[in-house]
Every structure is written in C-alpha cells, then in structure tokens.
Design a protein around this motif. Structure first.
Motif: not given
Ligand code: PLP
Length: 372
Positions: A180-188
């Motif tokens: 499973g892949c996740f982004s923690f880009y500020p608006s997520k």
C-alpha cells in the motif's frame, strides 16, 4: 486571485496543534539528527500499527512510494501495469519510470474509481500488477480487484494517497494487496510540512528491499547491495506526522460530517453528489460534485471568492507523454472530466460556509424538484 474560502484550509488545523508542532520542530532542530534516525523509525511503527500492517517504510513522497514499490516487486521493461487514467499523474509516472507500460482502464461512473469489470479485459500474459487508486477518499471495489488479482496471479499495489484511514468491509485500504502506498503531501488527509510518503506491507523481504531502495541500496554506511536512490523520509517530516497521526480519525470523522451536510443540502438539486457504496467508508479527501453546468457553477463560486478545483481536468491517457502509447477511448473518464468540480472541504470548515456554498450551487444549477 486570493480566495476568501480556499479549497483546502490548513490554517485552523495547524492552529489547533500549534504547540505540539512547535515542540516537535524544536526537538528535531536540537537533535542534530535530520535523516535516518529515531523519529522516522517511530513514525513507521505508529503508522504500521494504525494501518494494521506489519511493516511501514517511510519515503520521500507518494510518488517515491509508488516507484519503489514497483521496483521492489521487480516490475520493469516488458511488463504491463493496469491503472485508471482518472487519477493524479504520479500514479502513471511511477509505472513509466520503472520501465513498465501503463495500461489505462476506465472508471465506474458512480464511484470514480477503476471499473473492476474492465480490468479483466486488459489482462495479458505481460500483466504484472494492478494499481487501484482510492480516489477522493473512497476505496475502489477491492473485493473484485482482489479476486481478479489472485485469479491471474498479479500484484495489487494500492494507491491510498487520498484515502488514509478509509475502510473497505471494515479493513483499512492499503492492506488489501502486497503493498500500500501513501502520500503525505501537505494537503492530504494526513499531511507533512513538505513532501513525504510511506509504503506498507506484511512481507518482510519486501520491506527490507524497500529500505535498501530508498537509501542507495545500502546495507551499511559504505556498502551497497543494489542500485537504489535517495528517497528517504526526513526526521522533521516524521515528527510532524507523529503529531497529526493520532488526530487522523477525528479529522476524517469531521470531514464525513461536513460532507454529509453538503449532501443533505444538495438533495433535490441538479448536481450529482458523491455516492458511497454500503461496503465502504469515504474519508472525503475531496468533495466532488458533478454537473453539466460546471463552468457556470465554478465561475459563480469564484465571483464570491470561493475557490474550487478540478481533479483532474485532463485524463492521463490524454497527456502528452502517454498519447503515443495509448490510443484507447475511455468514455466514462472522458465524459466526467468535463463535469466534476471539487468544492471546499476540510475538517474545520464552518457549517454556515457549507450552507452558503450549497445555496449558491443550487441557485446556479437549478432544482430538480421545481424545474428551472
Ligand atoms: C498526491 C498523490 C500522489 C503523489 O504523491 P506525492 O507525495 O505528491 O508524490 C500519487 N497518487 C495520488 C492518487 C495522489 O493523490
């Protein structure tokens, strides 16, 4: 133009945890350990625990999470990877960067996620993986995707970048496939103070491979086992994420409450609200409505200083780098990109703002019950 009501408002969210954020920043500043130390390791344990997976590997971004996952699974030249065209560009970019060929499938017109029935038609002897994207915060049809993947023996790499904490049949997304892949880009829904991402898996060897890939293939300071890259998560981002992770479920619940207020307000209007199948929970990363009067609604909101977005206006198979290799016609994707509109939603948006935006939308698009 500066909007009075932004699409995503991080200000109140940051203020609500200002002291913890300040303390964390100071702690990392004073630690003098900025890379590959305790904070990332602790966040990895906490995120794996939250997700209900055995391992988490913190990386530099959601894009790195996808690319390293494909590399770890040895997906490369000559392989095909099935994914929706209606997603953020990075999902397809990762496939091309590892040397494989993206095979775009259409989406289901009510969930906006990959149409699981059509996946089957795209499978060839070269198919190595499927990347379902849990778009806008709604899980894709995982039971069917899992069934197809096991039938044809192909990997599932979930792109959960917009759906941290969302569940399918009461199980968190990101835990259905190999990776499973996740982004923690500020608006997520869970956002860092810069770029960051993570990969989760239950496979010990894959986790070890991912740890090498994110750090130059290193097995010790001066010893390199394989060609990797620099895709590490840094300590500062991990510290910020550790402050926010315990609040993620509460923030997601607030998003759901606000979303249901919109849905109830818009009942009877001509716009199509998000639909939530009963076997899934939606975490409303974005609140996306559909209307053939989109540009009218958008300019009306804009004239009232209300920001909106289109996620995404150009499907990936129509983007220049992919046009040459992919000529397929994806009717649902190509239709809905002209009708979707993302309107402001975040955990701390006021109810009266939601009501005002809803009224403007109804005024502009008309009401199904009373004609107009
Ligand atoms: C944000 C996002 C990504 C990329 O994440 P970055 O951290 O910006 O690299 C990938 N896929 C989807 C669906 C996203 O929303």
């Amino acid at each position: 133009m500066k909007y009075k009501i932004p699409l995503i408002d991080l200000k109140k969210q940051n203020l609500s945890i200002k002291k913890q954020l300040d303390d964390s920043i100071k702690r990392i500043l004073n630690s003098l350990d900025y890379i590959s130390a305790k904070e990332v390791e602790t966040f990895e344990e906490e995120f794996a625990d939250y997700m209900g997976s055995k391992y988490c590997v913190g990386v530099a971004s959601g894009t790195s999470a996808l690319l390293l996952s494909l590399l770890a699974l040895e997906v490369g030249i000559g392989d095909e990877v099935i994914l929706p065209s209606h997603t953020f560009f990075a999902t397809a970019e990762a496939v091309s960067l590892c040397g494989a060929t993206p095979i775009f499938v259409d989406i289901d017109q009510s969930s906006y996620c990959v149409d699981s029935v059509q996946i089957q038609n795209c499978i060839t002897s070269h198919t190595k993986a499927i990347i379902p994207v849990h778009l806008y915060g709604l899980p894709a049809n995982l039971s069917q995707i899992v069934e197809i993947a096991s039938k044809y023996n192909i990997h599932i790499i979930e792109d959960g970048s917009q759906a941290h904490g969302a569940k399918y049949n009461n199980k968190k997304v990101g835990t259905f496939g190999k990776i499973g892949c996740f982004s923690f880009y500020p608006s997520k829904n869970l956002g860092a103070m810069g770029d960051a991402g993570a990969v989760i898996t239950d496979d010990k060897n894959l986790a070890a491979q991912l740890r090498k890939l994110r750090n130059h293939g290193r097995i010790s300071k001066y010893e390199h086992d394989l060609i990797g890259t620099n895709s590490r998560m840094d300590e500062m981002q991990a510290a910020i994420l550790r402050v926010k992770l315990p609040l993620l479920d509460t923030w997601n619940e607030l998003r759901v409450q606000k979303a249901f207020r919109y849905i109830s307000n818009l009942r009877g209007s001509n716009v199509i609200p998000p639909l939530i199948p009963p076997d899934r929970s939606h975490v409303f990363h974005l609140f996306v409505i559909r209307s053939d009067l989109r540009s009218l609604i958008q300019s009306r909101l804009s004239s009232m200083s209300i920001e909106t977005g289109i996620h995404y206006p150009i499907p990936i198979h129509k983007q220049r780098p992919f046009m040459a290799i992919n000529q397929q016609y994806l009717p649902v994707t190509e239709k809905i990109v002209n009708e979707i509109l993302s309107i402001p939603l975040c955990p701390f948006i006021n109810d009266d703002i939601i009501d005002r935006i809803s009224s403007l939308i109804i005024e502009q698009s008309g009401n199904r019950l009373f004609g107009n």
